[in-house]
Design a protein around this motif. Structure first.
Motif, short mmCIF file in Angstrom:
data_model
loop_
_atom_site.label_atom_id
_atom_site.label_comp_id
_atom_site.label_asym_id
_atom_site.label_seq_id
_atom_site.Cartn_x
_atom_site.Cartn_y
_atom_site.Cartn_z
N PHE A 1 -8.57 0.80 27.05
CA PHE A 1 -9.76 0.61 27.88
C PHE A 1 -10.63 1.86 27.90
N SER A 2 -10.01 3.03 27.78
CA SER A 2 -10.79 4.26 27.71
C SER A 2 -11.64 4.29 26.44
N LEU A 3 -11.05 3.85 25.33
CA LEU A 3 -11.75 3.87 24.05
C LEU A 3 -12.90 2.86 24.01
N ILE A 4 -12.64 1.64 24.47
CA ILE A 4 -13.69 0.61 24.37
C ILE A 4 -14.82 0.86 25.36
N THR A 5 -14.58 1.70 26.36
CA THR A 5 -15.64 2.06 27.30
C THR A 5 -16.13 3.49 27.09
N LYS A 6 -15.68 4.09 25.96
CA LYS A 6 -16.06 5.47 25.62
C LYS A 6 -15.69 6.44 26.75
N PHE A 7 -14.48 6.26 27.27
CA PHE A 7 -13.94 7.10 28.35
C PHE A 7 -14.89 7.14 29.55
N TRP A 8 -15.18 5.94 30.02
CA TRP A 8 -16.11 5.77 31.15
C TRP A 8 -15.65 6.59 32.36
N GLN A 9 -14.32 6.61 32.60
CA GLN A 9 -13.81 7.29 33.80
C GLN A 9 -14.07 8.79 33.75
N ILE A 10 -14.24 9.36 32.56
CA ILE A 10 -14.53 10.79 32.43
C ILE A 10 -16.04 11.02 32.42
N ARG A 11 -16.77 10.20 31.65
CA ARG A 11 -18.22 10.36 31.55
C ARG A 11 -18.90 10.18 32.91
N HIS A 12 -18.35 9.26 33.69
CA HIS A 12 -18.98 8.95 34.98
C HIS A 12 -18.11 9.38 36.15
N PHE A 13 -17.25 10.36 35.94
CA PHE A 13 -16.37 10.78 37.03
C PHE A 13 -17.17 11.30 38.22
N PHE A 14 -18.12 12.19 37.96
CA PHE A 14 -18.89 12.77 39.07
C PHE A 14 -19.81 11.74 39.70
N ASP A 15 -20.31 10.79 38.88
CA ASP A 15 -21.10 9.70 39.44
C ASP A 15 -20.24 8.87 40.40
N SER A 16 -19.00 8.59 39.98
CA SER A 16 -18.09 7.81 40.81
C SER A 16 -17.74 8.57 42.08
N PHE A 17 -17.50 9.87 41.94
CA PHE A 17 -17.15 10.71 43.09
C PHE A 17 -18.30 10.70 44.10
N ARG A 18 -19.51 10.87 43.61
CA ARG A 18 -20.67 10.89 44.50
C ARG A 18 -20.88 9.52 45.15
N PHE A 19 -20.72 8.47 44.37
CA PHE A 19 -20.93 7.12 44.89
C PHE A 19 -19.93 6.79 45.99
N CYS A 20 -18.67 7.20 45.79
CA CYS A 20 -17.61 6.86 46.75
C CYS A 20 -17.65 7.71 48.02
N PHE A 21 -17.81 9.01 47.84
CA PHE A 21 -17.66 9.90 48.99
C PHE A 21 -18.98 10.35 49.62
N PHE A 22 -20.10 10.12 48.91
CA PHE A 22 -21.40 10.49 49.47
C PHE A 22 -22.37 9.32 49.31
N PRO A 23 -22.05 8.19 49.97
CA PRO A 23 -22.90 7.01 49.85
C PRO A 23 -24.27 7.25 50.49
N GLU A 24 -25.26 6.52 49.99
CA GLU A 24 -26.61 6.66 50.53
C GLU A 24 -26.66 6.22 51.99
N LYS A 25 -25.88 5.21 52.33
CA LYS A 25 -25.84 4.71 53.70
C LYS A 25 -24.50 5.05 54.32
N ARG A 26 -24.50 5.96 55.29
CA ARG A 26 -23.24 6.37 55.92
C ARG A 26 -22.55 5.21 56.62
N GLY A 27 -23.31 4.23 57.05
CA GLY A 27 -22.72 3.09 57.74
C GLY A 27 -21.81 2.26 56.87
N GLU A 28 -21.87 2.50 55.53
CA GLU A 28 -21.03 1.74 54.62
C GLU A 28 -19.58 2.23 54.64
#
Length: 474
Positions: free
Chosen positions: A28-55
């Motif tokens: 799954f890493s290969l077919i997604t071009k290691f999505w979990q690494i390329r978008h690690f910081f995007d995922s971190f920001r999305f999860c822990f610093f959401p635009e809406k705190r109420g979420e």
């Protein structure tokens, strides 16, 4: 009997499953071009610093926020394996075990993302209007129309997960740890732990969710702070420790001190097995609670799967492992929570370290047992989905009895003097069966996951904005 069980574990946890776990994550890493690494910081920001705190939290009892679902999942995976399990693995296989735990986590991030995404995609509303899902749902809804033996997969998965309920190791592990600091009998301490679990579980899923949302960040931060302190006071030894970890990951370890030595296969198998037991990537457990999240798109909840593995293994398990290696306690000849206590005592003092590890183990295991209750709850909802009276009765019995199943292992070992290895061998068997099933299903549904990912990112987009999935299930 022990030799027979060890033989079975050797087969189930042999090259087939080890290759399956790593291979699935790598695929799954290969077919997604290691999505979990390329978008690690995007995922971190999305999860822990959401635009809406109420979420992050919700007062609506009918809704579970993505953060709350992730807290229950992370709390369910951070447990005794992060303290005693990591220590026992290093005592058995040496420092190289840590490297294989890291590798399992690196590709396991992608595996976890896939199973969480599919769980959200194939979920349904129950008779009470609540979202429910997990491997049983994506087995039926994803494979049911084209794979006539899908029912066998569902049965094997269910049996394997419920074996974890019958022989839950947390109560004994906590009792053993508290015994070291209080001197009281393990069975009594285990019973006290079970009562504390009952206080949470008897309040139902809403109390479990609220408890995990509060306790998971608190206990994780406390453990990280004290562990980081010991690592910092040994900072000059870090390069040598990392070199030892990497070198011993690929070469057999000779006996030294109290360490008996280990072959390459034992080192790799122990690291991968303990990595799975810790972060549960590929096991199919946490997708059951992730599926309840009130999320806009399956991929967005899948990002929480990436963070779940990162926090559990790359952060918490690494803290434990590095402290043990840096302090030189890894070859002392002891294992389990005692080894962790001895390692932490180098910076915290023997007495304080004993209390700190005992309390940490109590908190970690407390959230694990309560978090796993939500998994058993999800499975029974699926099994009795066509009969509301039977489902409610089964769930009521589950709520009452779940906290006390952990006493079985404690009773076997402390009262009946059963060899502790019997119980752990059965735990290893029960964790491997649903993992085999889940990995096969994930691979069979790989095209569906890729379609969901493409839908999220959209044509020409580097990173999706999280609109509703256009690929719908009936």
């Amino acid at each position: 009997m022990e030799q027979f069980l060890d033989y079975i574990v050797g087969i189930l946890w042999g090259p087939t499953l080890l290759i399956g776990l790593l291979g699935t994550g790598i695929y799954f890493s290969l077919i997604t071009k290691f999505w979990q690494i390329r978008h690690f910081f995007d995922s971190f920001r999305f999860c822990f610093f959401p635009e809406k705190r109420g979420e992050m939290l919700s007062a609506d009892k009918a809704k579970v926020t993505p953060y709350q679902a992730a807290c229950v999942a992370i709390a369910g995976s951070i447990g005794s394996g992060n303290i005693g399990g990591v220590a026992s693995a290093i005592a058995l296989g040496g420092p190289g075990v840590l490297f294989w735990m890291w590798m399992t986590a690196l590709v396991g991030m992608m595996t976890k993302m896939v199973e969480v995404t599919l769980a959200v995609y194939y979920r349904k509303l129950d008779s009470d209007g609540r979202k429910t899902g997990g491997p049983l749902f994506y087995i039926e809804r994803g494979l049911g129309s084209k794979f006539k033996f899908w029912g066998i997969f569902s049965l094997l998965f269910t049996v394997g997960i419920f074996m974890q309920l019958i022989l839950a190791p947390e109560a004994y592990t906590v009792g053993e740890s508290l015994h070291e600091v209080t001197g009281l009998r393990i069975i009594y301490l285990s019973a006290f732990f079970c009562l504390m679990c009952a206080l949470v579980i008897w309040g139902g899923l809403r109390r479990v969710i609220g408890f995990a949302s509060f306790m998971m960040p608190l206990m994780s931060v406390l453990y990280i702070v004290f562990g980081a302190y010991i690592i910092l006071i040994n900072i000059t030894h870090i390069p040598a420790a990392i070199a030892l970890i990497v070198k011993s990951a690929f070469t057999p370890m000779a006996a030294v001190g109290g360490f008996a030595g280990a072959s390459f296969m034992l080192i790799a198998r122990t690291g991968i097995a303990r990595g799975l037991f810790s972060n549960e990537a590929g096991w199919g457990t946490s997708p059951m609670v992730h599926a309840t999240a009130d999320q806009r798109h399956p991929i967005e909840q899948g990002m929480w799967g990436v963070m779940e593995v990162f926090i559990d293994t790359i952060v918490i398990c690494t803290i434990t492992g590095m402290v043990i290696v840096l302090t030189g306690e890894w070859n002392s000849g002891v294992s389990g929570s005692t080894l962790t206590i001895n390692a932490f005592s180098h910076g915290l003092g023997k007495r304080f370290a004993a209390y700190f590890i005992a309390i940490s183990l109590f908190l970690f295991s407390w959230t694990t047992v309560t978090g796993w209750y939500s998994y058993f709850h999800s499975i029974l909802e699926y099994v009795f989905r066509n009969s509301t009276p039977m489902r409610r009765t089964a769930l009521r019995i589950l709520r009452i009895t779940t906290p006390f199943f952990g006493l079985l292992m404690a009773y076997m070992i402390d009262v009946l003097n059963t060899n502790v290895s019997y119980a752990w061998l059965i735990v290893d068997i029960s964790s491997s069966v649903p993992t085999y099933v889940n990995l096969i299903v994930l691979l069979l549904l790989s095209k569906t996951f890729v379609a969901i990912l493409k839908d999220y990112e959209g044509p020409g987009k580097l990173f999706g904005l999280g609109e509703y999935c256009k690929v719908k299930v009936d």
